[in-house]
Design a protein around this motif. Structure first.
Motif, short mmCIF file in Angstrom:
data_model
loop_
_atom_site.label_atom_id
_atom_site.label_comp_id
_atom_site.label_asym_id
_atom_site.label_seq_id
_atom_site.Cartn_x
_atom_site.Cartn_y
_atom_site.Cartn_z
N LEU A 1 51.23 48.87 24.00
CA LEU A 1 50.37 48.12 24.92
C LEU A 1 49.56 49.06 25.80
N HIS B 1 48.89 44.45 10.17
CA HIS B 1 48.96 45.80 10.70
C HIS B 1 48.61 46.85 9.64
N LEU C 1 46.84 50.49 23.73
CA LEU C 1 45.77 49.50 23.52
C LEU C 1 44.84 49.47 24.74
N PHE C 2 45.46 49.48 25.95
CA PHE C 2 44.62 49.47 27.15
C PHE C 2 43.80 50.73 27.28
N LEU D 1 44.89 47.33 9.15
CA LEU D 1 44.22 48.19 10.13
C LEU D 1 44.19 49.63 9.63
N MET E 1 56.98 48.84 22.04
CA MET E 1 55.87 47.92 22.29
C MET E 1 55.13 48.27 23.57
N ARG E 2 55.90 48.71 24.60
CA ARG E 2 55.26 49.06 25.86
C ARG E 2 54.24 50.17 25.67
N LEU F 1 42.73 52.51 24.90
CA LEU F 1 41.67 52.43 23.89
C LEU F 1 40.52 51.60 24.43
N ALA F 2 40.85 50.45 25.06
CA ALA F 2 39.81 49.59 25.62
C ALA F 2 39.06 50.30 26.72
#
Lengths: 478, 322
Positions: free
Chosen positions: A22, A163, A25-26, A166, A18-19, A28-29
């Motif tokens: 995360l 999920h 995800l960051f 996506l 999960m880390r 990507l943003a």
């Protein structure tokens, strides 16, 4: 061989943690931000060229790194592909576990029910109604009986659906990019200005790698009428185009043809003019003048390459500004209330034959010289140039800017989006919980409850589920 | 001045008064430093006044103030809430007047959009203040944000009433903008709850710099955190729906469902950040404070999209009329 395998396995575990997800995800943003700050090629080449002129040192470096087409850049693809890999790595084992959980019966009751967050005891064997719960009854050698009940499987189902959807969306986007095509062009009003769906007729065609020019569906468009209405302050209230014998389309309501959709993106005035050179040869043009502001002040060029016998040294071109409601140098309203065409004549090499790509709405005057005075004309008026040649402003027509598109990925993306919207609330609001009832051989009983997710209202539900359901008149001791 | 302008003035002044009352409640209310200092002084005087150890008292050793110690200032918090209700009513009247005058949904330009979004936030906030008395101190953050947003809307963004431009003339206008505004209002209140949680939990952990001393006055950390999560969990699917509806609309209007227009880019960024928040919140190994910070970043991206994108970038979503 073994260390390599261990390395691979560890990397895979890291990637699917999960880390890592995360962090990705960051990334990507953050990776998406430059696409909103720097000019993007997909939105137009001109601002990118402007950026190159303003930042001659920085721009080539940014270009190398793909910053002018961020969302197609390899590093951006790397982020989202890693993220999707991590997602698959997370979803697959969970899918396997969930299917198992759906097949299997709810697990046996823990030994000590009183240690669970919810617990209650009965003085006698109660009859509990586990309606809507998946349940199993187990008899034990010591004479006790347990009932295991579980509810809220939809939470995990929703989670997996979300999920997986996506991935469906990603597949749809990829299919659209590979098998889709689109192009833009300007369509001038009139039967003499039709457009047919062949590649060379487009200004900026974009074809997916699996599309060839012969795949474009055959159709032609002829703009019969264009209606625009405006408020007194010039704000537009409606646009509507009529093509091919009465087929209408407008903004928000595209023309849906077999194999392609036609979208109305813009409109403007096209100038009709006739040039008669000193020898009396006539050439007539209709040139679209794209609007420069909300009041439809428009800028364009009138080119007469055939003037003076087509000699590249003696071609004629005009830079023009068209104001539909002229008041000095500006336009007061987008409608034609006081139309004026101001022209600056030039003579020389227009540059059409050089094969150099150029902006068709700007006159390249590098190899030209001024030829007479700037003049402002009304419709029907004529300007006479120094050599006795004449330019006549015949009138205007409407033109529209259209985008023609085909994206076979759209239905897939839409399906993905719908599945995602179904899965999301299930996953967020679903609550997995278990309740066990143990009937002791001595006639007493106890029940315990365990919420598997954050669920503040579980105590109330447990109280309701474990309430004595029998019609007998005594109540259990609690 | 149009009728909505009168109500707008009332709205902004109302939020300002509510903000002052909340601030006064912080300063002079029953749990304030002033009140505590007064109590401490009385105790010291009573003890004969030997030398005192300087410095802030330990949080858990700080004397709980008796409710009766400062009776005059107990009306401040209820008054702030009542004024918020009045300002909210004026706010509703502003939006309704605008909507009636225009004859359409009140989100045709940036002024109307901001006014409707903030109205929703006030409504959500008041609903929660009624349901959970423990969070009422949070009102300071909310009305402060409201003063700023409605003030900017009224002074900078306001434009005369006009019908919709053709591009907005679609059923998706109601669906897309309506859902985006609703989600924005929820995210706004969720953001305020996250900030409250961060201050309170920081205070509980012994931090005494910046805003952390105010943590003592706030609802307990767990309540704020849970509230923040529930608001975000409600807002996120609505935001997702709003973005998806926008994509359907974009297909009809511009020919593609997604084109990386600056507004789309930032909507995507917010979506990714909030997805990150929900994942972080669901992962036991990630601390709740980290998750709350992600929610704060999420709100910053929302603000970037509302103001930054409309003002600094040009794109297809340019109906802001700035």
């Amino acid at each position: 061989m073994k260390p390599a395998l261990a390395f691979l396995r560890n990397s895979w575990r890291q990637l699917t943690s999960m880390r890592t997800a995360l962090v990705l995800l960051f990334l990507l943003a953050i990776g998406a931000i430059p696409g909103s700050i720097l000019p993007q090629r997909r939105l137009g080449e001109t601002p990118v060229q402007q950026y190159f002129i303003e930042n001659p040192k920085l721009a080539p470096v940014l270009d190398q790194l793909g910053f002018f087409d961020v969302y197609a850049a390899p590093w951006f693809a790397a982020i989202y592909l890693l993220l999707f890999t991590s997602l698959v790595g997370c979803v697959l084992p969970r899918l396997r576990d969930h299917v198992r959980a759906l097949i299997k019966t709810p697990p046996e009751a823990p030994k000590r029910l009183e240690r669970l967050p919810q617990h209650t005891v009965y003085g006698t064997h109660p009859t509990l109604d586990f309606k809507g719960w998946r349940k199993v009854r187990r008899e034990h050698p010591d004479g006790s009986v347990t009932i295991s009940a579980e509810k809220g499987y939809l939470k995990e189902t929703g989670n997996l659906l979300f999920h997986s959807s996506l991935l469906v969306i990603l597949a749809g986007v990829a299919i659209g990019a590979q098998w889709g095509w689109n192009g833009q062009r300007i369509l001038i009003e009139g039967a003499d200005k039709p457009f047919c769906n062949v590649l060379y007729q487009y200004d900026r065609p974009v074809l997916g790698p699996y599309v060839s020019a012969s795949d474009l569906p055959p159709f032609c468009l002829e703009l019969e009428d264009f209606q625009a209405s405006y408020l007194e302050n010039g704000q537009a209230t409606s646009f509507e185009a009529t093509v091919n014998g009465g087929q209408k389309f407008r903004v928000n309501h595209p023309l849906r043809l077999d194999g392609a959709n036609v979208y109305l993106l813009g409109h403007g005035y096209a100038i009709e003019a006739r040039y008669t050179d000193a020898a009396g040869r006539v050439q007539q043009v209709t040139a679209a003048f794209p609007d420069n502001n909300d009041m439809m002040a428009s800028i364009g060029v009138l080119l007469f390459p055939d003037a003076n016998g087509g000699d590249p040294k003696n071609q004629i071109g005009f830079e023009g500004i068209y104001l539909p409601t002229a008041e000095g140098a500006s336009s007061l309203h987008p409608e034609e209330r006081n139309p004026r065409l101001t022209l600056i004549p030039w003579k020389g090499d227009i540059g059409l034959d050089a094969g150099i790509p150029q902006n068709v709405y700007v006159l390249d005057t590098k190899r030209m010289t001024p030829f007479g005075e700037r003049k402002t004309l009304k419709k029907g008026e004529t300007q006479t140039l120094p050599d006795g040649s004449k330019l006549e402003f015949l009138g205007t027509r409407s033109f529209i800017a259209i985008s023609v598109r085909h994206d076979p990925g759209e239905p897939i993306v839409l399906t993905g989006a719908v599945l995602l919207l179904v899965g999301l609330p299930l996953s967020l609001y679903g609550k997995r919980r278990r309740v066990w009832l143990r009937l002791h051989p001595d006639g007493t009983a106890e029940a315990g409850g365990l919420p598997k997710t954050d669920y503040p209202g579980f105590a109330d539900e447990f109280e309701k589920v474990t309430r004595w359901q029998s019609t007998e008149s005594f109540s259990p001791s609690r | 001045m149009a009728i909505d302008g009168v109500f707008l003035t009332l709205t902004v002044s109302g939020y300002m008064v509510a903000m002052l009352l909340h601030a006064a409640d912080f300063a002079f209310g029953p749990q304030s430093h002033v009140a505590r200092a007064a109590v401490r002084e009385r105790e010291l005087v009573g003890a004969g006044g030997p030398a005192v150890v300087e410095g802030a008292p330990h949080p858990y050793a700080a004397p709980e103030v008796e409710p009766s110690s400062e009776p005059r200032s107990r009306w401040l918090l209820p008054a702030a809430l009542i004024v918020t209700v009045v300002a909210g009513a004026a706010h509703l009247a502003t939006v309704l007047a605008r909507s009636l005058e225009a004859g359409r949904m009140p989100w045709g330009n940036m002024y109307e959009y901001v006014m409707t979004g903030t109205l929703l936030a006030t409504a959500i906030w008041l609903f929660m203040a009624v349901k959970k008395p423990g969070v009422r101190h949070l009102g300071l953050f909310l009305v402060l944000t409201q003063v700023l947003l409605t003030g900017v809307a009224g002074i900078v963004l306001r434009k005369p009433v006009a019908p919709l431009v053709p591009a907005l003339d679609s059923v998706w206008y109601v669906v897309h903008v309506g859902s985006i505004i609703t989600a924005t209002g929820l995210f706004l209140v969720g953001f305020a709850a996250s900030v409250m949680y961060l201050i309170r939990s920081g205070y509980d952990a012994g931090k005494r710099t910046w805003f952390y001393p105010y943590g003592r006055l706030l609802a307990n950390a767990e309540t704020a955190e849970r509230l923040s999560f529930r608001l975000h969990a409600l807002a996120f699917p609505i935001w997702t729906f709003g973005v998806a509806a926008g994509a359907v609309w974009a297909e009809a209007a511009w020919g593609r469902y997604w084109g990386w227009d600056p507004k789309e880019v930032w909507a995507f960024i917010s979506w990714v950040i909030y997805a990150g928040y929900l994942h972080a919140r669901a992962t036991p190994s990630v601390s709740k404070r980290t998750a709350a910070w992600i929610a704060v970043i999420g709100w910053l991206t929302m603000m970037m999209n509302l103001f930054g994108v409309n003002i600094f970038f040009t794109g297809l979503h340019s109906y802001g009329g700035v």
